[in-house]
Design a protein around this motif. Structure first.
Motif, mmCIF file in Angstrom:
data_model
loop_
_atom_site.group_PDB
_atom_site.id
_atom_site.type_symbol
_atom_site.label_atom_id
_atom_site.label_comp_id
_atom_site.label_asym_id
_atom_site.label_seq_id
_atom_site.Cartn_x
_atom_site.Cartn_y
_atom_site.Cartn_z
ATOM 1 N N ILE A 7 49.235 -84.739 -20.985
ATOM 2 C CA ILE A 7 50.135 -85.837 -21.367
ATOM 3 C C ILE A 7 50.877 -86.249 -20.097
ATOM 4 O O ILE A 7 51.709 -85.504 -19.586
ATOM 5 N N GLU A 8 50.520 -87.402 -19.567
ATOM 6 C CA GLU A 8 51.017 -87.814 -18.244
ATOM 7 C C GLU A 8 50.949 -89.327 -18.146
ATOM 8 O O GLU A 8 49.922 -89.917 -18.458
ATOM 9 N N ASP A 9 52.058 -89.955 -17.731
ATOM 10 C CA ASP A 9 52.068 -91.418 -17.645
ATOM 11 C C ASP A 9 51.757 -91.940 -16.249
ATOM 12 O O ASP A 9 51.605 -93.144 -16.065
ATOM 13 N N ASN A 10 51.675 -91.048 -15.276
ATOM 14 C CA ASN A 10 51.331 -91.494 -13.920
ATOM 15 C C ASN A 10 49.813 -91.456 -13.759
ATOM 16 O O ASN A 10 49.206 -90.381 -13.772
ATOM 17 N N CYS A 51 51.966 -81.075 -19.740
ATOM 18 C CA CYS A 51 52.847 -82.164 -20.170
ATOM 19 C C CYS A 51 53.838 -82.542 -19.071
ATOM 20 O O CYS A 51 54.626 -81.717 -18.621
ATOM 21 N N ASP A 52 53.780 -83.790 -18.664
ATOM 22 C CA ASP A 52 54.762 -84.339 -17.740
ATOM 23 C C ASP A 52 56.148 -84.272 -18.395
ATOM 24 O O ASP A 52 56.259 -84.315 -19.621
ATOM 25 N N VAL A 53 57.193 -84.145 -17.593
ATOM 26 C CA VAL A 53 58.552 -84.079 -18.149
ATOM 27 C C VAL A 53 59.072 -85.477 -18.454
ATOM 28 O O VAL A 53 59.609 -85.743 -19.526
ATOM 29 N N ARG A 54 58.901 -86.398 -17.520
ATOM 30 C CA ARG A 54 59.408 -87.759 -17.707
ATOM 31 C C ARG A 54 58.291 -88.644 -18.239
ATOM 32 O O ARG A 54 57.391 -89.038 -17.506
ATOM 33 N N LEU A 55 58.395 -88.932 -19.541
ATOM 34 C CA LEU A 55 57.352 -89.674 -20.250
ATOM 35 C C LEU A 55 57.975 -90.802 -21.061
ATOM 36 O O LEU A 55 59.087 -90.645 -21.562
ATOM 37 N N PRO A 56 57.251 -91.913 -21.243
ATOM 38 C CA PRO A 56 57.751 -92.972 -22.132
ATOM 39 C C PRO A 56 57.770 -92.516 -23.600
ATOM 40 O O PRO A 56 57.017 -91.621 -23.968
HETATM 41 MN MN MN Z 1 56.204 -89.359 -15.834
#
Ligand code: MN
Length: 130
Positions: A7-10, A51-56
């Motif tokens: 789970i990663e937004d980058n 899991c990324d920490v900063r996610l939308p």
């Molecule tokens: Mn992020």
């Protein structure tokens, strides 16, 4: 071979992690926000979640809290990925329920070994049948 959800937004981080894990024979799935990640986790029942920490939508802390509140995920390692410079993230993340940390930038030389160490520790590494 293990089933791993990232789970990663980058996009660049996601593609690097996906590539490295696939090259090592793992089945890799991805989601790019916290809500999609929770849904994917429930559908796929992965062996491990990165899991990324900063996610939308839903941030990583809330994602891991939701997952660990579900008995079905209590034994599934959920590993945070965060920038090493973010002091305080580690304590906050462990308190939220993350089982461990991986640091950005992703190190291609060691990333898969570290992920597989978490799988082994959780007893989720599939036996190597050659
Ligand atoms: Mn992020």
């Amino acid at each position: 071979m293990s089933r791993i959800l990232i789970i990663e937004d980058n996009p660049a981080s996601l593609e690097l992690m996906r590539y490295l894990l696939k090259m090592s024979g793992h089945e890799v799935h991805a989601a790019d926000d916290g809500a999609a990640g929770l849904e994917a986790a429930r559908q796929l029942l992965p062996d491990l979640i990165i899991c990324d920490v900063r996610l939308p939508k839903i941030d990583g802390y809330e994602v891991v809290r939701c997952l660990k509140a579900d008995p079905g995920f209590r034994d599934v390692p959920v590993i945070a990925v965060t920038a090493q410079a973010m002091l305080g993230d580690r304590e906050r993340g462990l308190a939220a329920g993350f089982d461990g940390y991986l640091y950005k930038p992703i190190e291609p030389e060691t990333f898969v070994v570290e992920v597989e160490r978490f799988l082994l520790a959780a007893g989720r590494a599939a036996p190597d049948c050659g």
